[in-house]
Design a protein around this motif. Structure first.
Motif, PDB file in Angstrom:
ATOM      1  N   CYS A 200     -19.521 -50.320  45.217  1.00 37.66           N
ATOM      2  CA  CYS A 200     -20.339 -51.058  44.382  1.00 37.66           C
ATOM      3  C   CYS A 200     -21.568 -50.429  43.757  1.00 37.66           C
ATOM      4  CB  CYS A 200     -20.810 -52.143  45.249  1.00 37.66           C
ATOM      5  SG  CYS A 200     -22.071 -52.033  46.302  1.00 37.66           S
ATOM      6  N   GLY A 201     -22.067 -49.289  44.184  1.00 35.38           N
ATOM      7  CA  GLY A 201     -23.047 -48.729  43.519  1.00 35.38           C
ATOM      8  C   GLY A 201     -24.402 -49.628  43.399  1.00 35.38           C
ATOM      9  N   SER A 202     -25.025 -49.735  41.949  1.00 38.65           N
ATOM     10  CA  SER A 202     -25.793 -50.719  41.870  1.00 38.65           C
ATOM     11  C   SER A 202     -25.369 -52.186  41.838  1.00 38.65           C
ATOM     12  CB  SER A 202     -26.690 -50.243  40.637  1.00 38.65           C
ATOM     13  OG  SER A 202     -25.861 -50.185  39.417  1.00 38.65           O
ATOM     14  N   GLY A 203     -24.135 -52.362  42.248  1.00 42.65           N
ATOM     15  CA  GLY A 203     -23.569 -53.869  42.175  1.00 42.65           C
ATOM     16  C   GLY A 203     -23.084 -54.490  40.917  1.00 42.65           C
ATOM     17  N   THR A 204     -22.963 -53.404  39.875  1.00 47.50           N
ATOM     18  CA  THR A 204     -22.280 -54.152  38.478  1.00 47.50           C
ATOM     19  C   THR A 204     -21.079 -54.711  38.302  1.00 47.50           C
ATOM     20  OG1 THR A 204     -23.615 -52.102  37.517  1.00 47.50           O
ATOM     21  CG2 THR A 204     -22.050 -53.435  36.265  1.00 47.50           C
ATOM     22  N   ILE A 205     -20.018 -54.046  39.290  1.00 48.11           N
ATOM     23  CA  ILE A 205     -18.702 -55.053  39.061  1.00 48.11           C
ATOM     24  C   ILE A 205     -18.698 -56.134  39.709  1.00 48.11           C
ATOM     25  CG2 ILE A 205     -16.487 -54.707  39.803  1.00 48.11           C
ATOM     26  CD1 ILE A 205     -16.540 -51.711  39.200  1.00 48.11           C
ATOM     27  N   PRO A 206     -19.308 -56.381  41.054  1.00 49.13           N
ATOM     28  CA  PRO A 206     -19.352 -57.490  41.699  1.00 49.13           C
ATOM     29  C   PRO A 206     -20.209 -58.489  41.064  1.00 49.13           C
ATOM     30  CG  PRO A 206     -19.572 -55.946  43.109  1.00 49.13           C
ATOM     31  CD  PRO A 206     -19.622 -55.292  42.023  1.00 49.13           C
ATOM     32  N   ILE A 207     -21.124 -58.130  40.383  1.00 48.27           N
ATOM     33  CA  ILE A 207     -22.311 -59.060  39.493  1.00 48.27           C
ATOM     34  C   ILE A 207     -21.347 -59.736  38.158  1.00 48.27           C
ATOM     35  CG2 ILE A 207     -24.132 -59.226  38.024  1.00 48.27           C
ATOM     36  CD1 ILE A 207     -25.483 -57.316  39.930  1.00 48.27           C
ATOM     37  N   GLU A 208     -20.747 -58.536  37.605  1.00 52.28           N
ATOM     38  CA  GLU A 208     -19.904 -59.118  36.553  1.00 52.28           C
ATOM     39  C   GLU A 208     -18.867 -60.156  36.849  1.00 52.28           C
ATOM     40  OE1 GLU A 208     -20.391 -58.547  33.341  1.00 52.28           O
ATOM     41  OE2 GLU A 208     -22.279 -57.672  33.661  1.00 52.28           O
ATOM     42  N   ALA A 209     -18.119 -59.806  38.051  1.00 50.11           N
ATOM     43  CA  ALA A 209     -17.207 -60.897  38.724  1.00 50.11           C
ATOM     44  C   ALA A 209     -17.553 -62.107  38.749  1.00 50.11           C
ATOM     45  CB  ALA A 209     -16.491 -60.222  39.974  1.00 50.11           C
ATOM     46  N   ALA A 210     -19.132 -62.028  39.483  1.00 53.42           N
ATOM     47  CA  ALA A 210     -19.485 -63.596  39.756  1.00 53.42           C
ATOM     48  C   ALA A 210     -19.930 -64.018  38.333  1.00 53.42           C
ATOM     49  CB  ALA A 210     -21.061 -63.358  40.438  1.00 53.42           C
ATOM     50  N   LEU A 211     -20.484 -63.294  37.152  1.00 52.98           N
ATOM     51  CA  LEU A 211     -20.661 -64.293  35.932  1.00 52.98           C
ATOM     52  C   LEU A 211     -19.216 -64.708  35.560  1.00 52.98           C
ATOM     53  CD1 LEU A 211     -23.086 -61.500  34.457  1.00 52.98           C
ATOM     54  CD2 LEU A 211     -23.728 -63.532  35.501  1.00 52.98           C
ATOM     55  N   ILE A 212     -18.381 -63.913  35.473  1.00 53.68           N
ATOM     56  CA  ILE A 212     -16.932 -64.412  35.050  1.00 53.68           C
ATOM     57  C   ILE A 212     -16.649 -65.544  35.863  1.00 53.68           C
ATOM     58  CG2 ILE A 212     -14.656 -63.878  34.973  1.00 53.68           C
ATOM     59  CD1 ILE A 212     -15.292 -60.773  34.164  1.00 53.68           C
ATOM     60  N   GLY A 213     -16.855 -65.654  37.209  1.00 52.65           N
ATOM     61  CA  GLY A 213     -16.090 -66.416  38.167  1.00 52.65           C
ATOM     62  C   GLY A 213     -16.983 -67.789  37.741  1.00 52.65           C
ATOM     63  N   GLN A 214     -18.230 -67.713  37.316  1.00 57.02           N
ATOM     64  CA  GLN A 214     -19.225 -69.181  37.342  1.00 57.02           C
ATOM     65  C   GLN A 214     -19.305 -69.533  35.706  1.00 57.02           C
ATOM     66  OE1 GLN A 214     -22.708 -69.221  39.415  1.00 57.02           O
ATOM     67  NE2 GLN A 214     -21.614 -69.853  41.295  1.00 57.02           N
ATOM     68  N   ASN A 215     -18.304 -68.469  35.115  1.00 58.66           N
ATOM     69  CA  ASN A 215     -18.309 -68.723  33.600  1.00 58.66           C
ATOM     70  C   ASN A 215     -19.711 -68.857  32.959  1.00 58.66           C
ATOM     71  OD1 ASN A 215     -16.662 -68.939  31.311  1.00 58.66           O
ATOM     72  ND2 ASN A 215     -17.414 -71.321  31.075  1.00 58.66           N
ATOM     73  N   ILE A 216     -20.608 -67.913  33.392  1.00 61.75           N
ATOM     74  CA  ILE A 216     -22.070 -67.690  32.812  1.00 61.75           C
ATOM     75  C   ILE A 216     -21.892 -66.776  31.609  1.00 61.75           C
ATOM     76  CG2 ILE A 216     -24.302 -66.804  33.519  1.00 61.75           C
ATOM     77  CD1 ILE A 216     -23.673 -67.806  36.547  1.00 61.75           C
ATOM     78  N   ALA A 217     -22.336 -66.980  30.510  1.00 62.98           N
ATOM     79  CA  ALA A 217     -22.358 -66.119  29.344  1.00 62.98           C
ATOM     80  C   ALA A 217     -23.298 -64.736  29.611  1.00 62.98           C
ATOM     81  CB  ALA A 217     -22.956 -67.105  28.172  1.00 62.98           C
ATOM     82  N   PRO A 218     -22.655 -63.666  29.520  1.00 62.46           N
ATOM     83  CA  PRO A 218     -23.461 -62.381  29.876  1.00 62.46           C
ATOM     84  C   PRO A 218     -24.554 -62.201  29.276  1.00 62.46           C
ATOM     85  CG  PRO A 218     -21.504 -61.875  28.500  1.00 62.46           C
ATOM     86  CD  PRO A 218     -21.371 -63.567  28.874  1.00 62.46           C
ATOM     87  N   GLY A 219     -24.951 -62.813  28.040  1.00 62.88           N
ATOM     88  CA  GLY A 219     -25.988 -62.675  27.270  1.00 62.88           C
ATOM     89  C   GLY A 219     -27.079 -63.732  27.145  1.00 62.88           C
ATOM     90  N   PHE A 220     -27.057 -64.713  28.228  1.00 65.33           N
ATOM     91  CA  PHE A 220     -27.611 -65.908  28.421  1.00 65.33           C
ATOM     92  C   PHE A 220     -29.222 -65.563  28.588  1.00 65.33           C
ATOM     93  CE2 PHE A 220     -29.359 -69.778  30.550  1.00 65.33           C
ATOM     94  CZ  PHE A 220     -28.883 -70.594  29.563  1.00 65.33           C
ATOM     95  N   ASN A 221     -29.558 -64.539  29.573  1.00 62.04           N
ATOM     96  CA  ASN A 221     -31.091 -64.034  29.836  1.00 62.04           C
ATOM     97  C   ASN A 221     -31.609 -63.071  29.097  1.00 62.04           C
ATOM     98  OD1 ASN A 221     -31.291 -66.047  31.839  1.00 62.04           O
ATOM     99  ND2 ASN A 221     -29.862 -64.968  33.151  1.00 62.04           N
ATOM    100  N   ARG A 222     -31.094 -62.720  27.792  1.00 55.82           N
ATOM    101  CA  ARG A 222     -31.474 -61.757  27.095  1.00 55.82           C
ATOM    102  C   ARG A 222     -31.778 -62.173  25.632  1.00 55.82           C
ATOM    103  NH1 ARG A 222     -27.869 -56.899  24.786  1.00 55.82           N
ATOM    104  NH2 ARG A 222     -29.278 -57.312  23.044  1.00 55.82           N
ATOM    105  N   GLU A 223     -32.553 -61.328  24.805  1.00 56.18           N
ATOM    106  CA  GLU A 223     -32.879 -61.335  23.605  1.00 56.18           C
ATOM    107  C   GLU A 223     -32.060 -60.595  22.612  1.00 56.18           C
ATOM    108  OE1 GLU A 223     -37.009 -60.966  23.227  1.00 56.18           O
ATOM    109  OE2 GLU A 223     -37.639 -63.019  24.051  1.00 56.18           O
ATOM    110  N   PHE A 224     -31.828 -61.049  21.344  1.00 57.84           N
ATOM    111  CA  PHE A 224     -31.018 -60.397  20.317  1.00 57.84           C
ATOM    112  C   PHE A 224     -32.112 -60.289  19.084  1.00 57.84           C
ATOM    113  CE2 PHE A 224     -28.143 -62.845  23.249  1.00 57.84           C
ATOM    114  CZ  PHE A 224     -27.396 -61.754  23.460  1.00 57.84           C
ATOM    115  N   VAL A 225     -31.718 -59.191  18.412  1.00 56.66           N
ATOM    116  CA  VAL A 225     -32.683 -58.703  17.189  1.00 56.66           C
ATOM    117  C   VAL A 225     -32.476 -59.864  16.371  1.00 56.66           C
ATOM    118  CG1 VAL A 225     -30.904 -57.184  15.913  1.00 56.66           C
ATOM    119  CG2 VAL A 225     -33.411 -56.947  15.770  1.00 56.66           C
ATOM    120  N   SER A 226     -31.496 -60.424  16.046  1.00 54.79           N
ATOM    121  CA  SER A 226     -31.232 -61.427  14.909  1.00 54.79           C
ATOM    122  C   SER A 226     -31.707 -62.815  15.171  1.00 54.79           C
ATOM    123  CB  SER A 226     -29.628 -61.523  14.738  1.00 54.79           C
ATOM    124  OG  SER A 226     -28.888 -61.935  15.682  1.00 54.79           O
TER     125      SER A 226
END
Length: 380
Positions: A200-226
């Motif tokens: 798992c290293g820093s946990g990226t794959i399990p975290i992405e799996a959890a976001l997919i499993g709960q249908n959480i938008a991956p960009g929900f907690n960040r900002e975008f230049v536009s």
């Protein structure tokens, strides 16, 4: 402002089909070329694409495309585009570039000419302005020339989409979040099945799996230049985020485990999981791959083990691949997916893959080895 834009979702080589599927799931028809997925959409499509596309690198708007064989042609055809529809008077608009197999091969010259052409166009449209301060919102422009075809784009993402914002720390060679999400999406896993990442290293794959499993938008907690672009509008982003909130399944139970031989990485993975808003939804523990065993059935294992590319690592990695094969041999109902660049993985693992797929982990050419487990019997 025009309601429809030519949108490009850029992607790592090998992930185009995954991104295209994601785009279609958002409701947009698309076409695919090497490294990009193209479709049309309005401002809402731009916001939703940035929030939802798990495996894309960036979301860009194509401002124009044309053939150019001389600097004069590049200047005039760039100047002919409707830049004033996109750029406010105070816009900061740096120009980056690349050129492949084209007569106009000097990238710095192409960047300078595009910049000059845009300034010229803006001066003609804003005759009262003789100098542009560029102290307003950021519009990153790219001039890309391939076989004398010039494509001019605006980057709507800013920081790459793999930057989800949950990494508090990482190991030496972390997998990109976008690739990690793609690895999960290429499996037969769903939220009702157990999931294990034994490296798992820093946990990226399990975290992405959890976001997919709960249908959480991956960009929900960040900002975008536009988000700072006036013509995009705050309401567009507000509605897109409200949709993401409504579609999230925060109550969906998950059975996700990540393990790693390094206790320090386990601590980092835990911290990253909490930063992602997942709390203790994922179990992380220190463990060697040879010790992995489970009585659960019909689960999925996704692993990104060391590849053995560093000097002196190869023998230890090959031994670990053999131990992995032995440890997993009894998990006949589990589907196992391993990404590695090692050319002899199947022989070392002790079993030919059901299927393998060529992918790139950064600049490393890898194969994604897929071992499909027995299907769960249908309940009468």
């Amino acid at each position: 402002m025009r309601q429809q834009y030519d949108i490009i979702a850029t992607t790592a080589m090998g992930l185009e089909a995954i991104v295209a599927k994601e785009v279609r799931n958002l409701g947009y028809e698309c076409t695919v070329e090497n490294g990009k997925v193209m479709y049309k959409g309005d401002e809402s499509a731009i916001a939703r694409s940035n929030l939802w596309l798990r495996s894309a690198d960036r979301i860009k708007i194509k401002v124009g495309e044309f053939k150019a064989y001389s600097f004069d042609e590049l200047f005039e055809k760039t100047k002919a585009l409707d830049w004033e529809d996109y750029l406010p008077i105070d816009a900061e608009f740096p120009v980056s570039g690349k050129s492949v197999k084209s007569k106009l091969y000097s990238v710095p010259d192409c960047q300078a000419i595009v910049k000059k052409a845009i300034v010229n166009r803006m001066k003609n449209r804003h005759k009262q302005v003789s100098w542009f301060a560029e102290n307003g919102p950021l519009f990153k422009i790219e001039v890309s020339i391939l076989k004398d075809t010039v494509t001019l784009t605006l980057d709507t993402s800013g920081t790459g989409l793999h930057r989800r914002g949950y990494r508090t720390d990482q190991g030496e060679a972390p997998i990109k979040e976008t690739l990690a999400a793609a690895l999960v999406m290429l499996t037969n896993w769903n939220a009702d099945k157990p999931f294990i990442d034994p490296f798992c290293g820093s946990g990226t794959i399990p975290i992405e799996a959890a976001l997919i499993g709960q249908n959480i938008a991956p960009g929900f907690n960040r900002e975008f230049v536009s988000e700072a672009w006036g013509w995009m509008g705050e309401k567009v982003w507000e509605e897109a985020r409200m949709e993401a909130e409504d579609l999230a399944k925060y109550d969906q139970p998950l059975d996700i485990t990540g393990s790693d031989i390094d206790h320090r990485m386990v601590e980092i993975a835990n911290a990253n999981s909490f930063e992602a808003g997942l709390g203790d939804l994922i179990r992380f523990k220190q463990m060697q791959v040879r010790d992995i065993s489970t009585r659960k059935e019909y689960g999925v294992i996704v692993g990104n083990p060391p590849y053995g590319e560093r000097l002196g690592e190869e023998k230890a990695v090959e031994r670990m691949y053999r131990e992995m094969g032995q440890a997993f041999s009894s998990l006949d109902t589990w589907s196992i997916y391993i990404i590695t660049s090692h050319p002899n993985f199947e022989q070392l693992y002790g079993k030919p893959a059901t299927k393998k797929r060529k992918l790139f982990n950064g600049f490393i050419r890898t194969d994604y080895y897929q071992y499909w487990g027995k299907r769960k019997p249908r309940e009468n």
